[in-house]
Design a protein around this motif. Sequence first.
Motif, PDB file in Angstrom:
ATOM      1  N   SER A  14       0.796  -1.225   0.000  1.00  0.00           N
ATOM      2  CA  SER A  14       0.000   0.000   0.000  1.00  0.00           C
ATOM      3  C   SER A  14       0.830   1.278   0.000  1.00  0.00           C
ATOM      4  CB  SER A  14      -0.932   0.007   1.214  1.00  0.00           C
ATOM      5  OG  SER A  14      -1.786  -1.104   1.171  1.00  0.00           O
ATOM      6  N   PHE A  15       1.953   1.266   0.716  1.00  0.00           N
ATOM      7  CA  PHE A  15       2.693   2.511   0.890  1.00  0.00           C
ATOM      8  C   PHE A  15       4.037   2.567   0.183  1.00  0.00           C
ATOM      9  CE2 PHE A  15      -0.024   2.317   4.736  1.00  0.00           C
ATOM     10  CZ  PHE A  15      -0.834   3.390   4.420  1.00  0.00           C
ATOM     11  N   VAL A  16       4.593   1.429  -0.179  1.00  0.00           N
ATOM     12  CA  VAL A  16       5.896   1.440  -0.841  1.00  0.00           C
ATOM     13  C   VAL A  16       5.738   1.140  -2.329  1.00  0.00           C
ATOM     14  CG1 VAL A  16       8.207   0.412  -0.918  1.00  0.00           C
ATOM     15  CG2 VAL A  16       7.102   0.802   1.286  1.00  0.00           C
ATOM     16  N   MET A  17       5.296  -0.058  -2.655  1.00  0.00           N
ATOM     17  CA  MET A  17       5.271  -0.480  -4.056  1.00  0.00           C
ATOM     18  C   MET A  17       4.371   0.389  -4.930  1.00  0.00           C
ATOM     19  SD  MET A  17       7.560  -2.560  -4.617  1.00  0.00           S
ATOM     20  CE  MET A  17       7.138  -2.739  -6.328  1.00  0.00           C
ATOM     21  N   THR A  18       3.189   0.704  -4.455  1.00  0.00           N
ATOM     22  CA  THR A  18       2.280   1.515  -5.264  1.00  0.00           C
ATOM     23  C   THR A  18       2.898   2.877  -5.560  1.00  0.00           C
ATOM     24  OG1 THR A  18       0.379   0.346  -4.366  1.00  0.00           O
ATOM     25  CG2 THR A  18      -0.041   2.479  -5.386  1.00  0.00           C
ATOM     26  N   LYS A  19       3.490   3.500  -4.558  1.00  0.00           N
ATOM     27  CA  LYS A  19       4.108   4.828  -4.736  1.00  0.00           C
ATOM     28  C   LYS A  19       5.312   4.759  -5.674  1.00  0.00           C
ATOM     29  CE  LYS A  19       5.193   9.123  -3.463  1.00  0.00           C
ATOM     30  NZ  LYS A  19       5.100  10.020  -4.579  1.00  0.00           N
ATOM     31  N   VAL A  20       6.176   3.768  -5.468  1.00  0.00           N
ATOM     32  CA  VAL A  20       7.363   3.626  -6.320  1.00  0.00           C
ATOM     33  C   VAL A  20       6.953   3.398  -7.774  1.00  0.00           C
ATOM     34  CG1 VAL A  20       9.343   2.133  -6.837  1.00  0.00           C
ATOM     35  CG2 VAL A  20       8.899   2.842  -4.488  1.00  0.00           C
ATOM     36  N   CYS A  21       6.005   2.505  -7.984  1.00  0.00           N
ATOM     37  CA  CYS A  21       5.562   2.201  -9.354  1.00  0.00           C
ATOM     38  C   CYS A  21       4.896   3.407 -10.002  1.00  0.00           C
ATOM     39  CB  CYS A  21       4.614   1.006  -9.349  1.00  0.00           C
ATOM     40  SG  CYS A  21       5.432  -0.537  -8.907  1.00  0.00           S
ATOM     41  N   TYR A  22       4.081   4.133  -9.245  1.00  0.00           N
ATOM     42  CA  TYR A  22       3.406   5.312  -9.787  1.00  0.00           C
ATOM     43  C   TYR A  22       4.427   6.355 -10.227  1.00  0.00           C
ATOM     44  CZ  TYR A  22       0.223   9.265 -10.182  1.00  0.00           C
ATOM     45  OH  TYR A  22      -0.482  10.339 -10.655  1.00  0.00           O
ATOM     46  N   VAL A  37      -1.418  -6.810 -10.257  1.00  0.00           N
ATOM     47  CA  VAL A  37      -0.941  -6.928  -8.883  1.00  0.00           C
ATOM     48  C   VAL A  37      -2.079  -6.902  -7.862  1.00  0.00           C
ATOM     49  CG1 VAL A  37       0.377  -5.723  -7.086  1.00  0.00           C
ATOM     50  CG2 VAL A  37       1.368  -6.055  -9.342  1.00  0.00           C
ATOM     51  N   PHE A  38      -3.011  -5.979  -8.003  1.00  0.00           N
ATOM     52  CA  PHE A  38      -4.000  -5.808  -6.941  1.00  0.00           C
ATOM     53  C   PHE A  38      -4.946  -6.989  -6.760  1.00  0.00           C
ATOM     54  CE2 PHE A  38      -2.341  -1.720  -6.032  1.00  0.00           C
ATOM     55  CZ  PHE A  38      -2.639  -1.572  -4.681  1.00  0.00           C
ATOM     56  N   PRO A  39      -5.391  -7.675  -7.798  1.00  0.00           N
ATOM     57  CA  PRO A  39      -6.183  -8.886  -7.531  1.00  0.00           C
ATOM     58  C   PRO A  39      -5.393  -9.914  -6.705  1.00  0.00           C
ATOM     59  CG  PRO A  39      -6.487  -8.209  -9.800  1.00  0.00           C
ATOM     60  CD  PRO A  39      -5.386  -7.345  -9.228  1.00  0.00           C
ATOM     61  N   GLY A  89     -12.345  -3.884  -5.797  1.00  0.00           N
ATOM     62  CA  GLY A  89     -11.152  -4.124  -6.609  1.00  0.00           C
ATOM     63  C   GLY A  89     -11.520  -4.358  -8.070  1.00  0.00           C
ATOM     64  N   PRO A  90     -12.421  -5.332  -8.349  1.00  0.00           N
ATOM     65  CA  PRO A  90     -12.834  -5.546  -9.740  1.00  0.00           C
ATOM     66  C   PRO A  90     -13.515  -4.323 -10.362  1.00  0.00           C
ATOM     67  CG  PRO A  90     -13.420  -7.444  -8.413  1.00  0.00           C
ATOM     68  CD  PRO A  90     -12.942  -6.372  -7.459  1.00  0.00           C
ATOM     69  N   ARG A  91     -14.319  -3.617  -9.582  1.00  0.00           N
ATOM     70  CA  ARG A  91     -15.000  -2.429 -10.107  1.00  0.00           C
ATOM     71  C   ARG A  91     -13.976  -1.363 -10.501  1.00  0.00           C
ATOM     72  NH1 ARG A  91     -19.747  -0.319  -6.475  1.00  0.00           N
ATOM     73  NH2 ARG A  91     -20.555  -2.342  -7.134  1.00  0.00           N
TER      74      ARG A  91
END
Length: 160
Positions: A14-22, A37-39, A89-91
């Motif tokens: 939630s706080f590392v990978m998402t930010k780095v990738c963004y 990734v999120f599913p 998530g799916p939505r």
Amino acid sequence: MLYGTLLGTELYQSFVMTKVCYDALPMSAFTTLQKRVFPIYFRTQSLLLLLTAATHPPHGPFSLLTSLGDLIPLTIGGAMAVLNLSVYGPRTQNMMVERIHQETRDGKKYNHVESSEEMKAKNKAFSRAHAMSIHLNLLTMGATVWYGFQLASRMAIVIA
């Protein structure tokens, strides 16, 4: 051990990978990565919550029946994780894909100043679903931390 894996996974994703990738990826690559990734993250989070409940000390889930203070955060976390896994998530993912298709039809990016009415509607639907998913994830993390405090409160510190 499962509790630590659950909390670590939640915080890292939630706080590392998402930010780095963004920050590091172009938007199209970021979107493609998030769709994949999120599913997996929501399935893993749900499974780890279930396994954490199954290994609750001292006698697994039977111990939860006598400990409402432990049952409540695990139930809240599990419910929020399942909502993210099955609904939001799916939505969110579907709305991401629909925005990409609308970009192709309009010939403009989703955040273009002169977006079509269709794109504005898709942006609004995406924002709503995404915000709900974020908040459900935060509630799940909060419930996980709450459960950790419940576990820690029963530890006996012995000084020899």
